[in-house]
Motif scaffolding. Structure first.
Motif: not given
Length: 238
Positions: A189-192, A194-195, A198, A213, A216-217
């Motif tokens: 996913t985009p969230e994973l 990005r994490t 980072e 970041c 990222i979407e």
């Protein structure tokens, strides 16, 4: 699974003995079947890039971001990094090189392939559109493979970047083992992503990470996620 998804180790891949490349075991089985049939047709498929870990992809990314490796526009013409904004640099890199953490090569399910029978041993493979065009040096092999795929004899393999969808440039040489790649893509996913970006240590970071970041979407949709329509239908029958 996290380490596999982002290419943080190579515990999930094994050696393809001819090329020395690392591949997911199921992708290697599919490739071996492809190679067997291709040899009967006079071709010699060879993997020139299989598994690539996060760190290897980070090095490629950072060298392009710094100008140490050529940065190209959508037509393959060189760009001057000094004349571009950070966002323009990021999207120019993504046209031809995957984002570390967002590369399908991390999974070992994806690999780049040539026809070794078409060139001398000392040939320097470039993986360019010209090489794989119908009239290119590897064109006959790819036409043969296209015909087999169209006839439903794909070995579970497909071309995730067969057409230009406004993201990654077309890569006729890039094959993917669909059943496992689809499962892994569904976990990302985009969230994973990005994490993971980072989490790069400050002393060993990813160039332009803040810009990545912030976008990222868009990056995920254009350059990471392969749409459902690109995957073969009925993966359970491959």
């Amino acid at each position: 699974m996290h380490k596999m998804l982002f290419g943080l180790n190579d515990a999930h891949v094994i050696l393809e003995p001819v090329s020395g490349q690392l591949m997911h075991p199921e992708a290697l089985t599919a490739f071996s079947q492809l190679r067997r049939d291709a040899r009967d047709a006079g071709f010699e498929p060879r993997v020139v890039s299989g598994f690539r870990g996060f760190e290897r992809q980070r090095i490629i990314w950072n060298r392009k971001a710094s100008g140490a490796r050529p940065l190209l526009d959508s037509d393959g013409h060189p760009l001057d990094v000094q004349q571009l904004s950070d966002e323009e640099i990021v999207f120019a890199i993504l046209r031809w090189s995957a984002l570390p953490g967002g590369s399908r090569h991390h999974w070992g399910t994806d690999f780049d392939i040539i026809d070794a029978a078409a060139v001398p041993e000392d040939y320097q493979v470039q993986l360019t559109p010209e090489e794989v065009a119908d009239d290119g040096v590897f064109g006959p092999f790819h036409r043969w493979l296209d015909e087999r795929m169209a006839a439903g004899r794909s070995y579970g393999l497909f071309r995730p970047y067969a057409v230009d969808r406004g993201g990654v440039a077309p890569e006729r040489w890039h094959l993917s083992y669909a059943p496992r790649a689809r499962e892994l893509q569904d976990l990302l996913t985009p969230e994973l992503l990005r994490t993971q970006i980072e989490a790069c240590p400050a002393t060993d970071n990813l160039a332009l990470a803040d810009t990545v970041c912030a976008n990222i979407e868009s990056i995920f949709q254009r350059f990471v996620a392969v749409p459902d329509s690109a995957y073969p239908q009925s993966l359970d029958r491959l």
